[in-house]
Design an enzyme around this catalytic site. Structure first.
Site, short mmCIF file in Angstrom:
data_model
loop_
_atom_site.label_atom_id
_atom_site.label_comp_id
_atom_site.label_asym_id
_atom_site.label_seq_id
_atom_site.Cartn_x
_atom_site.Cartn_y
_atom_site.Cartn_z
N THR A 1 0.82 -1.21 0.00
CA THR A 1 0.00 0.00 0.00
C THR A 1 0.85 1.25 0.00
O THR A 1 1.93 1.26 0.58
CB THR A 1 -0.89 0.01 1.24
OG1 THR A 1 -2.20 -0.32 0.86
CG2 THR A 1 -0.99 1.31 1.94
N LYS B 1 -8.51 1.91 -0.67
CA LYS B 1 -7.88 2.15 0.62
C LYS B 1 -8.04 3.57 1.12
O LYS B 1 -7.57 3.91 2.19
CB LYS B 1 -6.40 1.80 0.54
CG LYS B 1 -6.15 0.38 0.09
CD LYS B 1 -4.69 0.16 -0.19
CE LYS B 1 -4.47 -1.10 -0.98
NZ LYS B 1 -3.09 -1.22 -1.40
N GLY C 1 -7.11 7.13 4.95
CA GLY C 1 -6.40 6.16 4.12
C GLY C 1 -5.67 5.22 5.05
O GLY C 1 -5.19 5.64 6.11
N SER D 1 4.22 1.09 2.22
CA SER D 1 5.48 0.60 1.69
C SER D 1 6.14 1.56 0.70
O SER D 1 7.35 1.63 0.63
CB SER D 1 5.29 -0.77 1.04
OG SER D 1 4.31 -0.69 0.03
#
Length: 176
Positions: A5, A37, A49, A128
């Site tokens: 994500t 998301k 988010g 990430s």
């Protein structure tokens, strides 16, 4: 760090845009490419988010909306209430996720470690690919006149070119 994500939030005065990629990864395999998301809460007044486990994030979003309603829409108080419960509750403390939340006045980063942080500057990111999206967003904010929504979208696109856990299937929400 949570794989799978990238979420970025960009502010331009009272206009706020939040964008997220759609990739869900399990180990080295892409399970879904179109996950949503980024969401709005409180009838479109708050953007959220999440990064981390989808089930954990959905649980936290539901709890967060309840906290916000109890605190009459006060973002800071609702965030503190959620994080306190997240950290202290035996079941919730095992949830692995991070959240960005924003209204027209502030952006907050929330974590299960007890963090309620107001990131510096007009760009914040989690997940990430957050380092790539944050750098891209800050550079675009400083060097262009693009609006917040375009910067958020472009920051995710740039992150998706670098981070293997981020794709360019983007969900974008805006508060104006």
């Amino acid at each position: 760090m949570f794989n799978g994500t990238t979420i970025v939030c960009v502010r331009d005065g009272s206009k706020v845009a939040m964008a997220g990629d759609g990739q869900v990864t399990l180990g080295s395999q892409v399970i879904k490419s179109g996950a949503r998301k980024v969401r709005t809460l409180l009838h479109g007044k708050i953007l959220t988010g999440f990064a981390g486990s989808t089930a954990d994030a959905m649980t936290l979003l539901e709890k967060f909306e309840n906290c916000l309603e109890q605190e009459k829409g006060d973002l800071m108080r609702g965030a503190v209430k959620l994080v306190r419960e997240w950290r202290l509750d035996k079941a919730l403390r095992r949830l692995e996720a991070m959240m960005l939340a924003a209204n027209s006045e502030m952006t907050l980063l929330l974590s299960g470690a007890g963090d309620v942080l107001e990131p510096e500057g007009d760009v914040a990111a989690i997940g990430s690919g957050s380092g790539y999206a944050l750098a891209a967003g800050r550079a675009l904010r400083a060097a262009t006149d693009l609006p917040a929504d375009e910067i958020a979208k472009r920051a995710i696109e740039i992150a998706s070119e670098i981070c293997i856990y981020t794709n360019n299937n983007i969900t974008l929400e805006v508060l104006a």
